[in-house]
Design a protein around this motif. Structure first.
Motif, short mmCIF file in Angstrom:
data_model
loop_
_atom_site.label_atom_id
_atom_site.label_comp_id
_atom_site.label_asym_id
_atom_site.label_seq_id
_atom_site.Cartn_x
_atom_site.Cartn_y
_atom_site.Cartn_z
N SER A 1 0.83 -1.21 0.00
CA SER A 1 0.00 0.00 0.00
C SER A 1 0.87 1.26 0.00
O SER A 1 0.54 2.24 -0.68
CB SER A 1 -0.96 0.01 1.19
N ILE B 1 -6.45 -5.45 -0.66
CA ILE B 1 -5.35 -6.21 -1.26
C ILE B 1 -5.70 -7.69 -1.13
O ILE B 1 -5.90 -8.19 -0.02
CB ILE B 1 -4.01 -5.90 -0.59
N LEU C 1 -4.67 -5.10 -6.12
CA LEU C 1 -5.01 -3.97 -5.28
C LEU C 1 -6.19 -3.26 -5.92
O LEU C 1 -6.12 -2.84 -7.08
CB LEU C 1 -3.81 -3.02 -5.17
#
Length: 386
Positions: free
Chosen positions: A222, A341, A357
């Motif tokens: 992320s 995710i 993602l």
């Protein structure tokens, strides 16, 4: 000694599979039992040493062994199945020591007969000490007898907790994923056409070990990509494409019919669905392709979806037109999560690992109108954050 499976297919010819599971025999046997129930193949267990199992496959005296990772040694005599497990390999070293790739001479340790020991040898690295289990290896690292070793992340954490060693005493760095499956004898597969395909399909259904990223790895992914993906999702070109497709208001029956046609055409010799060819020419698809090019081999695909999960734009050909029943859509569309995710996926054809993602696509008032998903090469992403 290792257990060996005796499998009895409808033909009456027994399949003999030697079993080796670094994650415990219970998990591997439960998964194999599930797979064989799916295939309707009864079995029983026998015992056989690990190294002998490899030789027995080579000489066609047994029909396979597991859990195994890809090996040049077996390339000509056996075929590796889809993964039953993923090992998540990290370098581990004590905080007082130097880590890998810093030029220092390091004393390596390994578990005798492990895949990590094989990997070290294949990379011309000598393990000065080989022991019987990871707990011994960790104790040697703790007292300074070795400087560094490779282990599965979960196995390391479990051993550290059992030994009551502080987490802050150790450093770690991602190395790679290792896909572990069954090596089937090529000769046996010739005798049973379709067995590997059927086994792979059942293995996916019977997976017992999660392929999920650890919390640390999810943060790394992320941190690396999330803001870039969110920025892409706000693109006016993408928003307008989604709005126009939503206004067309296809019924779910029409979407599913289009999805069926897409998959049927994909199976044809030319392999290019008519709708896919149209989508690839869309200005929004060009925008996705241009964006993906900025990330070279890090990003494998980008999919823009409408409010039903149907493709609006794609950076490359996808296996489906409709993503509405998949996590990449369901996890973020009209959900509280602002990103998701997924678990690690293994591509058997490329030998690469991917995570998806996904983020919602919002209109200017903040209402969910669609979703955007990117496929990330997880190994490259995790090493890029070092």
């Amino acid at each position: 000694m290792l257990t060996t499976l005796v499998l009895t297919p409808p033909s009456g010819n027994a399949l003999l599979l030697a079993s080796h599971s670094p994650h415990g025999t219970d998990d591997s046997h439960r998964q194999m039992q599930c797979i064989m129930q799916q295939l309707q193949l009864p079995y029983q267990t026998l015992a056989m040493p690990w190294r002998r199992a490899k030789q027995e496959v080579k000489y066609n005296r047994i029909d396979g062994y597991y859990t195994a990772m890809a090996s040049e040694e077996m390339h000509d005599t056996a075929v590796l199945s889809a993964p039953l497990f993923l090992e998540n390999w990290y370098w581990f070293w004590h905080q007082r020591n130097a880590g890998p790739d810093n030029g220092a001479k390091l004393r390596y340790g390994a578990v005798l007969g492990s895949h990590q020991a094989d990997w070290l040898r294949s990379n011309d690295i000598t393990a000065e000490i080989e022991v019987s289990d990871i707990a011994q290896l960790l104790q040697l690292l703790h007292i300074g007898r070795i400087d560094i070793f490779i282990a599965d992340l979960e196995d390391f954490d479990q051993a550290r907790v059992r030994l009551k060693l502080p987490a802050e005493d150790f450093q770690q760095r991602f190395l790679r994923y290792a896909a572990l499956g069954v090596y089937f004898s090529a000769q046996r597969l010739q005798q049973h056409p379709g067995l590997i395909r059927q086994f792979n399909a059942a293995a996916h259904l019977c997976a017992t070990r999660s392929f999920a990223l650890s919390d640390i790895e999810q943060r790394q992914i992320s941190d690396l990509m999330l803001e870039h993906v969110r920025s892409l999702a706000k693109s006016a070109v993408l928003r307008q494409a989604v709005i126009r497709q939503n206004q067309a208001a296809m019924s779910i029956a029409q979407v599913q019919q289009a999805d069926l046609a897409w998959q049927q055409q994909l199976a044809q010799p030319d392999g290019m669905p008519t709708q896919a060819n149209t989508l690839l020419q869309h200005p929004a698809s060009a925008a996705l392709q241009h964006w993906q090019a900025n990330y070279q081999t890090l990003v494998n695909e980008v999919i823009l979806m409408d409010n039903q999960g149907a493709n609006v734009a794609i950076s490359r050909l996808t296996s489906d037109y409709w993503q509405g029943d998949e996590t990449q859509f369901l996890s973020v569309f009209q959900q509280a999560l602002d990103y998701y995710i997924e678990v690690v996926e293994y591509d058997q054809s490329t030998g690469r690992f991917q995570v998806k993602l996904s983020v919602p696509v919002l209109d200017e008032t903040g209402v969910h109108i669609g979703a955007l998903s990117i496929g990330i090469d997880v190994e490259r992403a995790l090493t890029a954050t070092d």
